[in-house]
Design a protein around this motif. Structure first.
Motif, PDB file in Angstrom:
ATOM      1  N   SER A 189     -27.945 -13.176  30.291  1.00 18.11           N
ATOM      2  CA  SER A 189     -27.645 -12.509  29.653  1.00 18.11           C
ATOM      3  C   SER A 189     -27.630 -11.700  30.234  1.00 18.11           C
ATOM      4  O   SER A 189     -28.064 -10.715  31.451  1.00 18.11           O
ATOM      5  CB  SER A 189     -27.523 -12.400  28.760  1.00 18.11           C
ATOM      6  N   ALA A 190     -27.587 -10.004  30.170  1.00 19.53           N
ATOM      7  CA  ALA A 190     -27.703  -8.604  30.468  1.00 19.53           C
ATOM      8  C   ALA A 190     -28.921  -8.550  30.814  1.00 19.53           C
ATOM      9  O   ALA A 190     -29.666  -7.405  31.856  1.00 19.53           O
ATOM     10  CB  ALA A 190     -26.464  -7.111  29.417  1.00 19.53           C
ATOM     11  N   GLY A 191     -30.301  -8.992  29.709  1.00 22.00           N
ATOM     12  CA  GLY A 191     -31.588  -8.927  29.543  1.00 22.00           C
ATOM     13  C   GLY A 191     -31.717  -9.322  31.171  1.00 22.00           C
ATOM     14  O   GLY A 191     -32.646  -8.857  31.674  1.00 22.00           O
ATOM     15  N   GLU A 192     -31.472 -10.956  31.639  1.00 23.19           N
ATOM     16  CA  GLU A 192     -32.497 -11.089  31.954  1.00 23.19           C
ATOM     17  C   GLU A 192     -31.807 -10.545  33.689  1.00 23.19           C
ATOM     18  O   GLU A 192     -32.068 -10.542  34.703  1.00 23.19           O
ATOM     19  CB  GLU A 192     -31.341 -12.777  32.033  1.00 23.19           C
ATOM     20  N   THR A 193     -29.708 -10.694  33.811  1.00 21.46           N
ATOM     21  CA  THR A 193     -29.128  -9.586  34.762  1.00 21.46           C
ATOM     22  C   THR A 193     -29.863  -8.739  35.372  1.00 21.46           C
ATOM     23  O   THR A 193     -30.668  -8.812  36.474  1.00 21.46           O
ATOM     24  CB  THR A 193     -28.496  -9.830  34.610  1.00 21.46           C
ATOM     25  N   ARG A 194     -30.385  -7.725  34.652  1.00 20.42           N
ATOM     26  CA  ARG A 194     -31.103  -6.548  34.844  1.00 20.42           C
ATOM     27  C   ARG A 194     -32.564  -6.922  35.493  1.00 20.42           C
ATOM     28  O   ARG A 194     -33.317  -6.855  36.657  1.00 20.42           O
ATOM     29  CB  ARG A 194     -31.304  -5.285  33.481  1.00 20.42           C
ATOM     30  N   ALA A 195     -33.618  -7.820  34.940  1.00 22.89           N
ATOM     31  CA  ALA A 195     -34.748  -8.431  35.406  1.00 22.89           C
ATOM     32  C   ALA A 195     -34.661  -9.133  36.374  1.00 22.89           C
ATOM     33  O   ALA A 195     -35.286  -8.869  37.546  1.00 22.89           O
ATOM     34  CB  ALA A 195     -35.324  -9.119  34.465  1.00 22.89           C
ATOM     35  N   ALA A 196     -33.541  -9.776  36.814  1.00 24.78           N
ATOM     36  CA  ALA A 196     -33.413 -10.517  38.249  1.00 24.78           C
ATOM     37  C   ALA A 196     -33.118  -9.652  39.410  1.00 24.78           C
ATOM     38  O   ALA A 196     -33.064 -10.434  40.888  1.00 24.78           O
ATOM     39  CB  ALA A 196     -32.240 -11.706  38.102  1.00 24.78           C
ATOM     40  N   GLU A 197     -32.338  -7.982  39.206  1.00 28.94           N
ATOM     41  CA  GLU A 197     -32.058  -7.402  40.179  1.00 28.94           C
ATOM     42  C   GLU A 197     -32.813  -7.024  41.675  1.00 28.94           C
ATOM     43  O   GLU A 197     -32.582  -7.918  43.244  1.00 28.94           O
ATOM     44  CB  GLU A 197     -31.868  -5.886  39.909  1.00 28.94           C
TER      45      GLU A 197
END
Length: 426
Positions: A56-64
């Protein structure tokens, strides 16, 4: 056990799809790309491919930072970025707009064997990188079958999640043991993951500390602050279901002159629900979606009690604009959200009693005098109003928060060191 698990998935699939369609009433993205969730995708050229799954959004931001490091390190490879939620997909599209030609975003299939097989045959990834907690038994088993190494990075596992996993040990333990390598956020996370039988594990830290706040967000935060006027601004960020009612009750009971509450629900499908709550409490409010920060409007009228942050991808802007932030998901028993974005913007942080999803980071931030823990909503507002009257304390907390953020950077480079060996194998 995995056969039984797959059989249950197949039986429940009609209910799952119906629920997906129903969720689409509030968030239309759930009604898009449904075929992908069943393992059917548009044509994909034969090319070297890395696969990163961020639910989701949180994991996507973390993966940036990791995704950008992978693209830089492997310029000849394309990257598949998969998600489970529309907010994750939308967040990815915003974050990686500048490199969209090298990234294909999709929904990952449901964890049914033949669907996962179709995904792997279609894209032929050389490696699977899972972000934080997404370990699915059939996904891991089929990656093993197709000789695709699996890395779990930025990994975290709370005590509560560990207990659940151990209750399903015959299903979860084989999946955990089949993972090629794990990069854990913290020592306690690593210890809990080892108890599941993970073989190769390193403590690399949290990659969210390596996310660079976009420069334009600080500038937009300054515009928002100017538009909101000269009141003290208290931000309640990433609030969850069951939490807003507690916060609004306490806000009404503990009103303070010359203060403004900004509340940003975690999930967009709840924006309308929170708007209805504000109306029920007879609070005057405006929506972020109704603002035009570029139009040079007059400052917000003093009669407005609350700003509803009904926008996505602007969390750094809200943090930049506020004087003090409460990070949600922690007043109700949901385990909280990370404090890192607030610390990155040098903002003092408050959190509730339930932070088991980010226990070590939260305790470290409190020890660094960057954050405060409160027990209940009334104490939250009483403490917040007290802090807002103590500008020297507030300023020191903000400086401590930014120092805390800077001191914990470097997880991405450590994770990349681990992944290079895995990608070489794949």
């Amino acid at each position: 056990m995995r056969l039984l698990y797959t059989f249950v998935w197949i039986l429940s699939l009609p209910v799952v799809l119906l629920r997906l369609w129903m969720r689409g009433r509030q968030e239309p993205g759930y009604r898009q790309h449904i075929s992908e969730r069943l393992g059917f995708y548009p044509a994909y050229p034969q090319q070297k491919t890395l696969w990163v799954h961020a639910v989701s959004a949180g994991e996507t931001r973390a993966a940036e930072p990791l995704i950008r490091a992978l693209l830089a390190r492997y310029p000849q490879q394309h990257l598949i970025l998969s998600h489970m939620t529309p907010t994750g997909r939308t967040t990815g599209a915003l974050l990686f707009a500048d490199v969209s030609g090298r990234i294909t975003q999709v929904f990952v299939p449901y964890d049914i064997t033949w669907m996962i097989k179709r995904f792997l045959r279609h894209f032929s990834p050389s490696v699977c990188v899972l972000i934080e907690t997404e370990v699915w038994p059939n996904l891991v088993a089929q990656c093993q079958h197709f000789a695709v190494p699996v890395a779990l990075v930025n990994a975290r596992l709370s005590e509560k999640s560990l207990k659940k996993a151990l209750k399903l040990s015959s299903l979860i333990l084989p999946a955990a043991q089949a993972i090629t390598c794990v990069a854990a956020q913290s020592g306690p996370d690593a210890a809990r993951l080892q108890s599941l039988g993970v073989h190769t594990l390193e403590i690399t830290g949290n990659m969210k500390f390596d996310v660079t706040p976009p420069e334009h967000m600080a500038e937009r935060g300054a515009r928002l602050r100017h538009w909101l006027g000269d009141r003290q601004i208290f931000l309640c960020a990433s609030t969850r279901d069951g939490e807003e009612e507690l916060l609004l009750n306490a806000f009404v009971a503990n009103r303070k002159a010359n203060t403004l509450l900004v509340i940003t629900p975690r999930h967009p499908q709840r924006f309308e629900q929170v708007a209805a709550m504000l109306a029920q409490h007879q609070l005057s409010f405006v929506r972020r979606s109704a603002m035009d920060l570029d139009a040079g409007e007059n400052p917000l009228p003093a009669s407005v009690d609350v700003v509803l942050g009904d926008s996505m991808g602007e969390m750094y802007m809200y943090y930049a604009a506020c004087d003090l932030a409460f990070v949600g998901g922690s007043l109700v028993n949901l385990g909280g959200h990370n404090l890192i974005e607030a610390c990155a913007m040098a903002k003092p942080v408050m959190t509730g009693p339930y932070t088991f999803n980010f226990s070590e980071i939260t305790e470290q931030a409190i020890a660094a005098q960057a954050a405060l823990r409160i027990a209940n909503p009334d104490q939250l507002f009483q403490q917040a109003w007290s802090l807002l009257d103590e500008q020297a304390t507030l300023r020191n907390m903000g400086q401590n928060a930014h120092s805390f953020f800077l001191q914990h950077q470097g997880a991405t480079s450590r994770t990349m060191n681990m992944l290079e060996d895995v990608i070489r194998i794949g």
